[in-house]
Design a protein around this motif. Structure first.
Motif, PDB file in Angstrom:
ATOM      1  N   ALA A  81       0.870  -1.177   0.000  1.00 12.62           N
ATOM      2  CA  ALA A  81       0.000   0.000   0.000  1.00 12.62           C
ATOM      3  C   ALA A  81       0.905   1.225   0.000  1.00 12.62           C
ATOM      4  O   ALA A  81       1.801   1.336   0.836  1.00 12.62           O
ATOM      5  CB  ALA A  81      -0.910  -0.003   1.217  1.00 12.62           C
ATOM      6  N   LEU A  82       0.698   2.116  -0.968  1.00 13.24           N
ATOM      7  CA  LEU A  82       1.546   3.290  -1.089  1.00 13.24           C
ATOM      8  C   LEU A  82       0.709   4.491  -1.482  1.00 13.24           C
ATOM      9  O   LEU A  82      -0.467   4.356  -1.841  1.00 13.24           O
ATOM     10  CB  LEU A  82       2.665   3.055  -2.103  1.00 13.24           C
ATOM     11  CG  LEU A  82       2.248   2.781  -3.545  1.00 13.24           C
ATOM     12  CD1 LEU A  82       2.410   4.031  -4.384  1.00 13.24           C
ATOM     13  CD2 LEU A  82       3.097   1.665  -4.115  1.00 13.24           C
ATOM     14  N   VAL A  90       6.976   9.015  -3.480  1.00 11.15           N
ATOM     15  CA  VAL A  90       6.317   7.786  -3.041  1.00 11.15           C
ATOM     16  C   VAL A  90       6.440   7.653  -1.527  1.00 11.15           C
ATOM     17  O   VAL A  90       7.515   7.818  -0.965  1.00 11.15           O
ATOM     18  CB  VAL A  90       6.949   6.552  -3.724  1.00 11.15           C
ATOM     19  CG1 VAL A  90       6.371   5.265  -3.181  1.00 11.15           C
ATOM     20  CG2 VAL A  90       6.752   6.627  -5.221  1.00 11.15           C
ATOM     21  N   VAL A  91       5.310   7.344  -0.886  1.00 12.91           N
ATOM     22  CA  VAL A  91       5.271   7.093   0.550  1.00 12.91           C
ATOM     23  C   VAL A  91       4.700   5.693   0.734  1.00 12.91           C
ATOM     24  O   VAL A  91       3.554   5.434   0.362  1.00 12.91           O
ATOM     25  CB  VAL A  91       4.385   8.127   1.278  1.00 12.91           C
ATOM     26  CG1 VAL A  91       4.300   7.812   2.764  1.00 12.91           C
ATOM     27  CG2 VAL A  91       4.880   9.536   1.042  1.00 12.91           C
ATOM     28  N   VAL A  92       5.504   4.765   1.278  1.00 15.67           N
ATOM     29  CA  VAL A  92       5.042   3.401   1.520  1.00 15.67           C
ATOM     30  C   VAL A  92       4.230   3.396   2.803  1.00 15.67           C
ATOM     31  O   VAL A  92       4.726   3.776   3.864  1.00 15.67           O
ATOM     32  CB  VAL A  92       6.229   2.412   1.616  1.00 15.67           C
ATOM     33  CG1 VAL A  92       5.733   1.015   1.924  1.00 15.67           C
ATOM     34  CG2 VAL A  92       7.033   2.424   0.328  1.00 15.67           C
ATOM     35  N   ARG A  93       2.962   2.986   2.693  1.00 19.14           N
ATOM     36  CA  ARG A  93       2.079   2.972   3.860  1.00 19.14           C
ATOM     37  C   ARG A  93       2.151   1.636   4.592  1.00 19.14           C
ATOM     38  O   ARG A  93       2.150   1.599   5.814  1.00 19.14           O
ATOM     39  CB  ARG A  93       0.653   3.271   3.418  1.00 19.14           C
ATOM     40  CG  ARG A  93       0.538   4.702   2.872  1.00 19.14           C
ATOM     41  CD  ARG A  93      -0.795   5.055   2.239  1.00 19.14           C
ATOM     42  NE  ARG A  93      -1.940   4.612   2.984  1.00 19.14           N
ATOM     43  CZ  ARG A  93      -2.981   3.960   2.450  1.00 19.14           C
ATOM     44  NH1 ARG A  93      -3.009   3.692   1.170  1.00 19.14           N
ATOM     45  NH2 ARG A  93      -3.987   3.610   3.194  1.00 19.14           N
ATOM     46  N   SER A  94       2.185   0.517   3.843  1.00 17.90           N
ATOM     47  CA  SER A  94       2.323  -0.798   4.476  1.00 17.90           C
ATOM     48  C   SER A  94       2.741  -1.827   3.438  1.00 17.90           C
ATOM     49  O   SER A  94       2.506  -1.650   2.243  1.00 17.90           O
ATOM     50  CB  SER A  94       1.009  -1.228   5.144  1.00 17.90           C
ATOM     51  OG  SER A  94       0.032  -1.519   4.165  1.00 17.90           O
ATOM     52  N   VAL A  95       3.372  -2.894   3.934  1.00 15.85           N
ATOM     53  CA  VAL A  95       3.745  -4.039   3.100  1.00 15.85           C
ATOM     54  C   VAL A  95       3.331  -5.278   3.881  1.00 15.85           C
ATOM     55  O   VAL A  95       3.810  -5.502   4.992  1.00 15.85           O
ATOM     56  CB  VAL A  95       5.264  -4.071   2.799  1.00 15.85           C
ATOM     57  CG1 VAL A  95       5.605  -5.244   1.910  1.00 15.85           C
ATOM     58  CG2 VAL A  95       5.711  -2.766   2.166  1.00 15.85           C
ATOM     59  N   LYS A  96       2.419  -6.061   3.300  1.00 12.94           N
ATOM     60  CA  LYS A  96       1.904  -7.243   3.996  1.00 12.94           C
ATOM     61  C   LYS A  96       2.118  -8.483   3.148  1.00 12.94           C
ATOM     62  O   LYS A  96       1.755  -8.524   1.978  1.00 12.94           O
ATOM     63  CB  LYS A  96       0.413  -7.078   4.297  1.00 12.94           C
ATOM     64  CG  LYS A  96       0.123  -5.939   5.244  1.00 12.94           C
ATOM     65  CD  LYS A  96      -1.354  -5.806   5.500  1.00 12.94           C
ATOM     66  CE  LYS A  96      -1.622  -4.605   6.409  1.00 12.94           C
ATOM     67  NZ  LYS A  96      -3.051  -4.395   6.607  1.00 12.94           N
ATOM     68  N   GLU A 104      10.480  -6.956   2.736  1.00 11.50           N
ATOM     69  CA  GLU A 104      11.558  -5.968   2.793  1.00 11.50           C
ATOM     70  C   GLU A 104      12.091  -5.654   1.393  1.00 11.50           C
ATOM     71  O   GLU A 104      12.325  -4.492   1.059  1.00 11.50           O
ATOM     72  CB  GLU A 104      12.684  -6.487   3.681  1.00 11.50           C
ATOM     73  CG  GLU A 104      13.796  -5.500   3.903  1.00 11.50           C
ATOM     74  CD  GLU A 104      14.889  -6.068   4.805  1.00 11.50           C
ATOM     75  OE1 GLU A 104      16.068  -5.749   4.550  1.00 11.50           O
ATOM     76  OE2 GLU A 104      14.569  -6.814   5.746  1.00 11.50           O
ATOM     77  N   ALA A 105      12.263  -6.686   0.560  1.00 14.01           N
ATOM     78  CA  ALA A 105      12.751  -6.475  -0.806  1.00 14.01           C
ATOM     79  C   ALA A 105      11.734  -5.686  -1.632  1.00 14.01           C
ATOM     80  O   ALA A 105      12.107  -4.812  -2.418  1.00 14.01           O
ATOM     81  CB  ALA A 105      13.050  -7.813  -1.468  1.00 14.01           C
ATOM     82  N   ALA A 106      10.441  -5.971  -1.435  1.00  9.63           N
ATOM     83  CA  ALA A 106       9.390  -5.246  -2.161  1.00  9.63           C
ATOM     84  C   ALA A 106       9.354  -3.777  -1.735  1.00  9.63           C
ATOM     85  O   ALA A 106       9.226  -2.876  -2.573  1.00  9.63           O
ATOM     86  CB  ALA A 106       8.031  -5.898  -1.921  1.00  9.63           C
ATOM     87  N   GLU A 107       9.499  -3.524  -0.443  1.00  8.77           N
ATOM     88  CA  GLU A 107       9.496  -2.137   0.041  1.00  8.77           C
ATOM     89  C   GLU A 107      10.697  -1.370  -0.498  1.00  8.77           C
ATOM     90  O   GLU A 107      10.572  -0.216  -0.922  1.00  8.77           O
ATOM     91  CB  GLU A 107       9.495  -2.101   1.572  1.00  8.77           C
ATOM     92  CG  GLU A 107       9.419  -0.710   2.120  1.00  8.77           C
ATOM     93  CD  GLU A 107       9.268  -0.657   3.633  1.00  8.77           C
ATOM     94  OE1 GLU A 107       9.360   0.461   4.175  1.00  8.77           O
ATOM     95  OE2 GLU A 107       9.066  -1.705   4.274  1.00  8.77           O
TER      96      GLU A 107
END
Length: 136
Positions: A81-82, A90-96, A104-107
């Motif tokens: 979610a960004l 770009v602001v990363v809101r969450s990675v689930k 971590e790699a996706a973020e």
């Protein structure tokens, strides 16, 4: 003469306070929105398609598959979610996802998205939220 002057001043004030991209018709207010524009897509006829193509290209070029303790590449699913903020960053809101290393790699990959032209709402820059499901 005073009435004409008052009407003229009211009309001039209304024009000066009008917002770009906002239409009022009766009880309906319509606000024009536009999505963020990826660098290089400014002159494209279909900015949405160009944005999607550039995002997929970015993922292909910047995602680095993590490895487990045995040295094997990890694969899995994650949801990012960004938001593209008012400045185009770009602001990363969450990675689930199930695997922390994949998350971590996706973020890390998402944070490398270049600064872009921000989305607009009513003629003003606005933050636009996205949710991207990834199978890596």
């Amino acid at each position: 003469m005073k009435k004409i002057l008052v009407v003229l001043l009211l009309f001039t004030g209304a024009i000066g306070l009008a917002q770009e991209g906002v239409k009022v018709k009766g009880n309906t207010i319509t606000v024009k929105e536009s999505a963020p524009v990826w660098p290089g897509c400014e002159s494209s006829d279909d900015k949405k398609q160009c944005f999607n193509q550039q995002l997929m290209q970015h993922i292909k070029e910047n995602y680095k598959y993590p490895r487990n303790e045995a040295g094997d590449f990890l694969r899995g699913k994650t949801t990012v979610a960004l938001a593209i903020d008012e400045k185009g960053s770009v602001v990363v809101r969450s990675v689930k996802g199930e695997n922390a290393k994949i998350n971590e790699a996706a973020e890390t990959m998402i944070r490398k998205i270049p600064k872009m032209q921000p989305g607009m709402k009513g003629g003003k820059p606005t933050s636009i939220k996205y949710t991207i499901p990834l199978t890596l």
